[in-house]
Every structure is written in structure tokens, then in C-alpha cells.
Design a protein around this motif. Structure first.
Motif, mmCIF file in Angstrom:
data_model
loop_
_atom_site.group_PDB
_atom_site.id
_atom_site.type_symbol
_atom_site.label_atom_id
_atom_site.label_comp_id
_atom_site.label_asym_id
_atom_site.label_seq_id
_atom_site.Cartn_x
_atom_site.Cartn_y
_atom_site.Cartn_z
ATOM 1 N N ALA A 418 46.967 28.294 20.116
ATOM 2 C CA ALA A 418 46.643 29.121 18.954
ATOM 3 C C ALA A 418 47.900 29.763 18.388
ATOM 4 O O ALA A 418 48.144 29.742 17.170
ATOM 5 N N LEU A 419 48.708 30.344 19.252
ATOM 6 C CA LEU A 419 49.923 31.020 18.801
ATOM 7 C C LEU A 419 50.955 30.026 18.297
ATOM 8 O O LEU A 419 51.649 30.277 17.299
ATOM 9 N N ASP A 420 51.072 28.890 18.959
ATOM 10 C CA ASP A 420 52.030 27.866 18.535
ATOM 11 C C ASP A 420 51.702 27.366 17.133
ATOM 12 O O ASP A 420 52.595 27.250 16.280
ATOM 13 N N ARG A 421 50.432 27.083 16.870
ATOM 14 C CA ARG A 421 50.064 26.595 15.547
ATOM 15 C C ARG A 421 50.220 27.696 14.497
ATOM 16 O O ARG A 421 50.623 27.420 13.367
ATOM 17 N N ALA A 422 49.927 28.936 14.871
ATOM 18 C CA ALA A 422 50.106 30.041 13.927
ATOM 19 C C ALA A 422 51.571 30.184 13.532
ATOM 20 O O ALA A 422 51.893 30.395 12.352
ATOM 21 N N VAL A 423 52.478 30.066 14.502
ATOM 22 C CA VAL A 423 53.916 30.148 14.208
ATOM 23 C C VAL A 423 54.324 29.001 13.293
ATOM 24 O O VAL A 423 55.134 29.169 12.364
ATOM 25 N N ARG A 424 53.772 27.818 13.513
ATOM 26 C CA ARG A 424 54.098 26.677 12.657
ATOM 27 C C ARG A 424 53.673 26.911 11.210
ATOM 28 O O ARG A 424 54.328 26.449 10.281
ATOM 29 N N PHE A 425 52.562 27.624 11.029
ATOM 30 C CA PHE A 425 52.113 27.919 9.674
ATOM 31 C C PHE A 425 53.094 28.824 8.927
ATOM 32 O O PHE A 425 53.124 28.843 7.697
ATOM 33 N N GLY A 426 53.863 29.580 9.688
ATOM 34 C CA GLY A 426 54.878 30.428 9.063
ATOM 35 C C GLY A 426 54.276 31.504 8.185
ATOM 36 O O GLY A 426 53.242 32.109 8.504
ATOM 37 N N GLY A 427 54.920 31.735 7.040
ATOM 38 C CA GLY A 427 54.520 32.809 6.154
ATOM 39 C C GLY A 427 53.144 32.667 5.559
ATOM 40 O O GLY A 427 52.613 33.616 4.970
ATOM 41 N N VAL A 428 52.525 31.507 5.689
ATOM 42 C CA VAL A 428 51.163 31.342 5.190
ATOM 43 C C VAL A 428 50.203 32.271 5.929
ATOM 44 O O VAL A 428 49.249 32.793 5.341
ATOM 45 N N LEU A 429 50.479 32.521 7.225
ATOM 46 C CA LEU A 429 49.584 33.349 8.024
ATOM 47 C C LEU A 429 50.115 34.746 8.301
ATOM 48 O O LEU A 429 49.320 35.672 8.511
ATOM 49 N N GLY A 430 51.416 34.910 8.398
ATOM 50 C CA GLY A 430 51.915 36.210 8.803
ATOM 51 C C GLY A 430 53.290 36.539 8.269
ATOM 52 O O GLY A 430 53.993 35.678 7.728
ATOM 53 N N SER A 431 53.668 37.797 8.450
ATOM 54 C CA SER A 431 54.992 38.260 8.051
ATOM 55 C C SER A 431 56.024 37.787 9.062
ATOM 56 O O SER A 431 55.689 37.233 10.121
ATOM 57 N N ALA A 432 57.284 38.039 8.754
ATOM 58 C CA ALA A 432 58.354 37.679 9.688
ATOM 59 C C ALA A 432 58.156 38.386 11.023
ATOM 60 O O ALA A 432 58.391 37.817 12.098
ATOM 61 N N GLY A 433 57.704 39.638 10.963
ATOM 62 C CA GLY A 433 57.451 40.375 12.199
ATOM 63 C C GLY A 433 56.315 39.791 12.997
ATOM 64 O O GLY A 433 56.382 39.701 14.229
ATOM 65 N N ASP A 434 55.248 39.365 12.304
ATOM 66 C CA ASP A 434 54.120 38.722 12.984
ATOM 67 C C ASP A 434 54.582 37.454 13.702
ATOM 68 O O ASP A 434 54.240 37.218 14.871
ATOM 69 N N LEU A 435 55.332 36.638 12.981
ATOM 70 C CA LEU A 435 55.771 35.361 13.542
ATOM 71 C C LEU A 435 56.640 35.572 14.774
ATOM 72 O O LEU A 435 56.522 34.849 15.769
ATOM 73 N N LYS A 436 57.516 36.558 14.707
ATOM 74 C CA LYS A 436 58.386 36.838 15.856
ATOM 75 C C LYS A 436 57.562 37.286 17.059
ATOM 76 O O LYS A 436 57.793 36.839 18.190
ATOM 77 N N ARG A 437 56.572 38.152 16.816
ATOM 78 C CA ARG A 437 55.722 38.644 17.902
ATOM 79 C C ARG A 437 54.879 37.511 18.474
ATOM 80 O O ARG A 437 54.745 37.378 19.699
ATOM 81 N N TRP A 438 54.284 36.685 17.603
ATOM 82 C CA TRP A 438 53.463 35.578 18.080
ATOM 83 C C TRP A 438 54.293 34.585 18.892
ATOM 84 O O TRP A 438 53.841 34.078 19.912
ATOM 85 N N ALA A 439 55.500 34.302 18.431
ATOM 86 C CA ALA A 439 56.366 33.363 19.152
ATOM 87 C C ALA A 439 56.719 33.899 20.533
ATOM 88 O O ALA A 439 56.779 33.145 21.518
ATOM 89 N N ALA A 440 56.929 35.214 20.621
ATOM 90 C CA ALA A 440 57.273 35.804 21.913
ATOM 91 C C ALA A 440 56.112 35.689 22.894
ATOM 92 O O ALA A 440 56.303 35.346 24.075
ATOM 93 N N VAL A 441 54.888 35.957 22.420
ATOM 94 C CA VAL A 441 53.720 35.843 23.302
ATOM 95 C C VAL A 441 53.489 34.383 23.673
ATOM 96 O O VAL A 441 53.163 34.060 24.825
ATOM 97 N N ARG A 442 53.660 33.488 22.711
ATOM 98 C CA ARG A 442 53.525 32.052 22.990
ATOM 99 C C ARG A 442 54.451 31.644 24.126
ATOM 100 O O ARG A 442 54.034 30.960 25.087
ATOM 101 N N ASP A 443 55.700 32.052 24.053
ATOM 102 C CA ASP A 443 56.676 31.681 25.084
ATOM 103 C C ASP A 443 56.340 32.339 26.417
ATOM 104 O O ASP A 443 56.572 31.750 27.482
ATOM 105 N N GLU A 444 55.785 33.550 26.354
ATOM 106 C CA GLU A 444 55.387 34.234 27.585
ATOM 107 C C GLU A 444 54.257 33.471 28.280
ATOM 108 O O GLU A 444 54.255 33.322 29.516
ATOM 109 N N ILE A 445 53.305 32.988 27.482
ATOM 110 C CA ILE A 445 52.189 32.219 28.062
ATOM 111 C C ILE A 445 52.709 30.938 28.701
ATOM 112 O O ILE A 445 52.309 30.585 29.823
ATOM 113 N N ARG A 446 53.589 30.256 28.021
ATOM 114 C CA ARG A 446 54.098 28.994 28.563
ATOM 115 C C ARG A 446 54.814 29.223 29.889
ATOM 116 O O ARG A 446 54.615 28.481 30.859
ATOM 117 N N ALA A 447 55.621 30.272 29.938
ATOM 118 C CA ALA A 447 56.334 30.577 31.179
ATOM 119 C C ALA A 447 55.353 30.907 32.300
ATOM 120 O O ALA A 447 55.537 30.482 33.450
#
Length: 600
Positions: A418-447
Motif C-alpha cells: 500500500a505504501l509503496d504504491r502510494a509513494v509511486r503515485f507521488g504528488g497525485v496522492l500526497g504532499s512532499a512531506g506525506d511521500l517522505k513519511r510514507w516511504a520511511a514507513v514502507r522501508d521500516e516494514i520491509r526491514a
């Protein structure tokens, strides 16, 4: 007389429901109004459920097939006296499909009997039972039509042969010679709102239905390997589609058992988000983009505003949420293996992987969602935030286990997706801050998955954090782009599942399971292809496809000892697996990219 084996049935569909017809010429399952409506023929689940058979009076042998590129079934009975063909179909529901492919009203069953050679004595028995066998309606003759009314429904069976009436059953005995045709039709309607049943021109409507199926398939050209198998499975998925909404049900039946002791008999006549993005992917592979987009838009509308509540993981075909499970005491179950259940309590569960299924489906259809509607954007943002906030929670998992919730690996991967696809959507779904936060949680889940899902003692990624149990569900990890199939950890996992959970090409979900789970077996094909073992993947795929029944249908599971199919039929999940595996082999053989950004 008991119903036959699950894999002895053929499947018919009309755009709102499905019917099962046995090798003995008996219609043993039909819920005319819609997939999850009460049955009028339910012999599949017990002798008192009702039936409608047409077959030779004496001993016979059977050969059957679908007419090319259709779900119209032709059964040839050979006897000492000669041979006869029975062609069965549900007339396509032109209203539900949204375009004029048929001249008939919905809820119309067609049966055409044709003499091929000799003179064959035939028998017919028509015994409808309303409300899953609870109600036996009296049959009233009206000219050539036998009328039965109960529970607000009317059935009208019309025959071109003389019919005798015995209160709640109609019978006929007749002989068919070379070139002779006899026709039977059965119409279903509301007693209070629709007109009386009328005789129909069976050959004309049957020809119209054949043309309808063929015209649909002609507009969906598949260009990969195994085209005949893929086209057949695409037809079955179309036959599991409730056309008024675009929803694809998991199966057309309820309570067909997966084990002799009768546990895990469930009602599968609903729509699972678990299957959602997988369904969309194979519809795209099978060149069905319109159907894929329609399914997504229906799901988005049915989910609505999620907020902080768990996403509904299973829905009725028109978006119903409350699918409360109850036991039906009238029928004893298939070959007396109960219970017979209506509804499915999985609707109450938390399944975190569903969040990723919806985001992945949206990413798949991103070009068709431009510009993105505001309601879709709000939904996707809400699901993304829910994945970020709740991924640490335990859930019931992809297999909907009833009992204590656990930290299932595939559920964490669903949140990652969910987070990976949201980050791929970029600005269509969220602000720069949203994308950065989502990417961080995505990477945390993967780890977390790679650390806590990997068990060095087992030498594999296991079913849940801290667990030592193998589970074939983790085969989806490379298929959704979470990890490369050639990664040493994934490669080791594939090897352990291949070694310990696989018997003659059938993959069990976990140790101790008595049957192979069909989609897991096709997932192994995809993983082997991605790992570069194309020859092995091809051999496994071809051995699996030979395990379908004679009409190309798969149930949910296959008995490891007998090869008998188990569980509800036909199973969308199994045919999804076949199509996706065929495309993965196509990509491996030709170097052609998949039609989407991630692997199927």
C-alpha cells in the motif's frame, strides 16, 4: 441418489448467477436471482435440495465439452441403442451485461436434446426445491409449461415432450432418433413484479448465447503462451462476474468440503479484497481492461469512507457488508459432509493485506484513472494512512484463520505494498512531506519483514514473525515486487517450500495439510520462472493444468492421494493463478514485460 464428485460438474453462467451440471445430466445447483440467492436446485448439498436431470433411461457413457469460446456445455451420451447430445446453457443476461447480446429475459435455463444415432430412450425428472430445499412447491400444468410458485418466485418449465405431474415433481419418458430435437426451458421470475413465464425459442436463444460468449472473447485477445488455457480461465472469471456491479465472486457455490471431516466448509459466493488486485492483474493479462476498471470503480464505491475502521475485506455482490454466517440445517452437505453454511464471518476480520490490494489495483489502472477522481484520491489516501498507522497490528491473515490474530508476513507485505504504491503515485496522492513519511514507513516494514519473518533455523521466510512454520503464502513476495526471487533468502524459501510442501507438483499451504492448494501451486510456477528456472516452471505448469477436470475447471484444492478436487467450484483464485502463471512463463520465454509495473 447422491450428487457426484465435485470435479464431475460443469459450470454455466449468465451474468448474475451460475449453475452446476453433473456428468449424469443433472442440474444440481442454481441460485437464479444472483450468486448468493437461495437455490432452487441444491442436490449438490443434499438429496432434498432439488434437481433437474435429462439423460438416457439405460446405461450410458459420457463425453462432454464446452462449445468453443463459450460456457455452453454439450454432453454426449452413448448407449447400446445409439447416442444423443444434451446442450445446456444459461441465457446471457443482456440487461445485466449492459449491451444487447441476447433476446431473452434474465433467469432462463436452456436445454436442447438432439439425437445423433439410433433411437435412445430418455428420461427427465424436474423437482425444484425453493429456499435451499426448505419449500416444495406444487407443480401446476399450463399447456406445455409447468408452473411452480413459492417464496415470491415463479419457475416455469416448458418442454416439447409430454410431461407427467406428480405434485412436486414432473417427469417425462421419450425417445430421440437421428436428427430429432426436443427442447426444454426453465424461466425464473419474481411472482409479484414480472410477467408469467412464456415459452421461448430455445435454439434461437441458445445460438444468441453462443454468439454472446464468442463476441465477448473476440474483443479480448490474449497473445501469450497457452492461449487456449488462458481463454478458458478468462471465460470462467467472466462467468463468476455479477455484471450489474462488475464484482467477481470467489466461487459459485457454498460449503463444498475441503476435507472428509467436514471442517472449513464456507460460503464463497462473495467478493474478497484478498483476490482483488490479483483479479485485476489477470484481467489485464487476458486483455480485459474495461472489466478491470469497472471492478475497481465498484470496489472503491463499495468501500466508501474507511476512516480508522478496518477495511471491509469481503463484500456482497452489490456491496453488502453484513454477511453474518449461519448454519442451514435442511441439507446434509455434499456427500453428507456438513455443515452447510450461508454467509461468511470473514467480514468481521482484520486482514491488513487488503490495504495493499486496493492501492496496487489503483496503480495498475493509473492511466485509466487520469485525472484521478476526488473520491478515489480520498479513498487511497485513507488506506495509505491506515497502512502506516496499523501495520504493527496482528490480524487474521490471508487464509482467514479463525482464532488468535498473529503478525502474518503476507499481511505486513500488504501494508508495504500500500505504501509503496502510494509513494509511486507521488504528488497525485500526497504532499512532499506525506511521500517522505510514507516511504520511511514502507522501508521500516520491509526491514521488519526481512528480519522477523526470516527464520535462520528453518532457513526460510515463515508464516509469521517469530514463527518456525512454513507457509506457501509467502510465495507471493516476489510476485508483488517485495523481494527478488533470486535473493538468497527468497531462493532458500522457495527451495524449502518446494522440498517440504510440494507433492507431485501440488503445493500445500502448510505442513500437515492433506491437499494441494491450487493457486499456491501456480505461485510456485511464477517464482521458479522469476528465479530463472524456466524449464522446471514450464514442466510444473503443464502438469498442474492437466489436473483440471475434463472441462478445464479447478476447485480450490486437490487431494494429494486421489487427485479429486476439493472445495467450492469453480474457484476464481485457482483460475487467477493459472492465467498469471501463464503470463509469467510468457515473459520468461520471450523477454516481454508484464503489462504492469510489478510481477503478477
Amino acid at each position: 441418489m447422491c450428487a457426484g464428485r465435485i470435479d464431475e460438474y460443469g459450470y454455466l453462467a449468465d451474468g448474475r448467477s451460475g449453475a452446476l451440471v453433473g456428468r449424469d445430466g443433472s442440474v444440481d445447483w442454481w441460485c437464479p436471482s444472483r450468486f448468493d440467492a437461495p437455490s432452487v436446485f441444491g442436490r449438490l448439498l443434499g438429496d432434498d435440495g432439488g434437481h433437474w436431470w435429462i439423460r438416457p433411461a439405460g446405461e450410458y457413457q459420457v463425453e462432454r465439452s464446452y462449445l468453443d469460446d463459450t460456457l455452453v456445455l454439450r454432453t454426449v451420451f452413448s448407449t447400446e441403442e445409439g447416442s444423443v447430445a444434451v446442450t445446456d446453457a444459461l441465457a446471457l443476461d443482456a440487461e445485466a451485461r449492459g449491451h444487447d447480446i441476447g433476446r431473452s429475459p434474465p433467469g432462463l435455463f436452456l436445454r436442447l436434446v438432439e439425437g445423433l444415432s439410433g433411437h435412445v430412450p430418455m428420461v427427465m425428472s424436474y423437482a425444484p426445491r425453493f429456499e435451499y430445499g426448505r419449500v416444495r412447491a406444487y407443480l401446476e400444468p399450463h399447456g406445455e409449461t409447468s408452473i411452480a410458485r413459492a417464496t415470491g418466485s415463479t419457475l416455469g418449465m416448458t418442454a416439447t415432450v409430454p410431461v407427467q405431474h406428480w405434485e412436486t415433481e414432473a417427469t417425462a419418458s421419450f425417445t430421440v432418433g437421428p436428427g430429432q430435437r426436443e427442447t426444454f426451458s426453465l424461466s425464473h421470475s419474481s411472482t409479484y413484479h414480472e410477467r408469467e413465464p412464456m415459452p421461448v425459442d430455445v435454439p434461437a436463444v441458445l445460438a444468441d448465447t453462443v454468439e454472446g460468449w464468442r463476441s465477448w472473447l473476440a474483443t479480448h485477445p490474449y497473445t501469450g503462451l497457452y492461449p487456449d488455457l488462458v481463454r478458458r480461465s478468462a471465460l470462467i472469471l467472466e462467468g463468476l462476474t455479477y455484471q450489474r456491479s462488475g464484482a467477481v465472486v470467489a466461487a459459485a457455490t457454498t460449503s463444498l468440503p475441503v476435507r472428509p471431516e467436514g471442517h472449513d466448509n464456507y460460503d464463497y459466493r462473495y467478493v474478497w479484497l484478498r483476490d482483488f488486485s490479483l483479479t485485476l492483474r489477470v484481467l489485464s493479462v487476458a486483455a480485459c481492461p474495461v472489466e478491470a476498471e469497472r471492478l475497481f470503480r465498484w470496489i472503491a464505491e463499495a468501500i466508501g469512507d474507511v476512516g480508522i475502521e478496518p477495511i471491509p475485506i469481503v463484500l456482497g455482490v452489490e456491496g453488502e457488508r453484513d454477511l453474518s454466517e449461519r448454519e442451514l440445517g435442511v441439507l446434509t452437505g455434499h456427500v453428507a459432509i456438513g455443515p452447510v453454511l450461508l454467509g461468511n464471518d470473514a467480514w468481521r476480520q482484520r486482514q491488513q493485506d487488503a490495504l495493499g490490494q486496493v492501492l496496487d489495483a489503483a496503480w495498475l489502472l493509473r492511466e485509466r484513472l487520469e485525472p484521478m477522481p476526488d473520491d478515489v484520491r480520498r479513498l487511497l489516501r485513507s488506506l495509505t494512512e491506515q497502512a502506516a498507522d496499523t501495520w504493527r497490528l496482528p490480524d487474521s491473515g490471508i487464509w482467514e484463520l479463525r482464532g488468535e490474530e498473529r503478525h502474518h508476513v503476507t499481511s505486513k507485505v500488504g501494508c508495504w505494498m500500500a505504501l509503496d504504491r502510494a509513494v509511486r503515485f507521488g504528488g497525485v496522492l500526497g504532499s512532499a512531506g506525506d511521500l517522505k513519511r510514507w516511504a520511511a514507513v514502507r522501508d521500516e516494514i520491509r526491514a521488519a519483514v526481512l528480519e522477523q519473518g526470516w527464520n535462520p533455523r528453518v532457513g526460510a521466510i515463515t508464516d509469521a514473525f517469530g514463527s518456525d512454520r512454513l507457509d506457501a503464502s509467502v510465495l507471493i513476495l516476489p510476485l508483488v515486487g517485495f523481494i527478488d526471487a533470486a535473493d538468497p533468502r527468497m531462493r532458500a524459501t522457495i527451495g524449502r517450500i518446494d522440498q517440504e510442501l510440494t507433492t507431485d507438483g501440488l503445493v500445500r499451504r502448510w505442513p500437515g495439510d492433506s491437499a494441494g492448494f491450487v493457486i499456491c501451486s501456480f505461485w510456485l510456477v511464477g517464482c521458479l520462472a522469476l528465479a530463472g528456472e524456466r524449464d522446471r516452471a514450464t514442466a510444473l505448469f503443464e502438469s498442474l493444468t492437466k489436473r483440471s477436470n475434463d472441462l478445464g475447471l479447478f476447485a480450490e484444492q486437490i487431494d494429494l492421494d486421489t487427485g479429486e478436487h476439493l472445495g467450492n467450484l469453480p474457484q476464481a483464485f485457482s483460475h487467477i493463478g493459472l492465467i498469471s502463471a501463464a503470463w509469467r512463463l510468457t515473459a520468461a520465454a520471450t523477454g516481454r514485460p508484464t503489462p504492469v509495473s510489478t510481477a503478477i
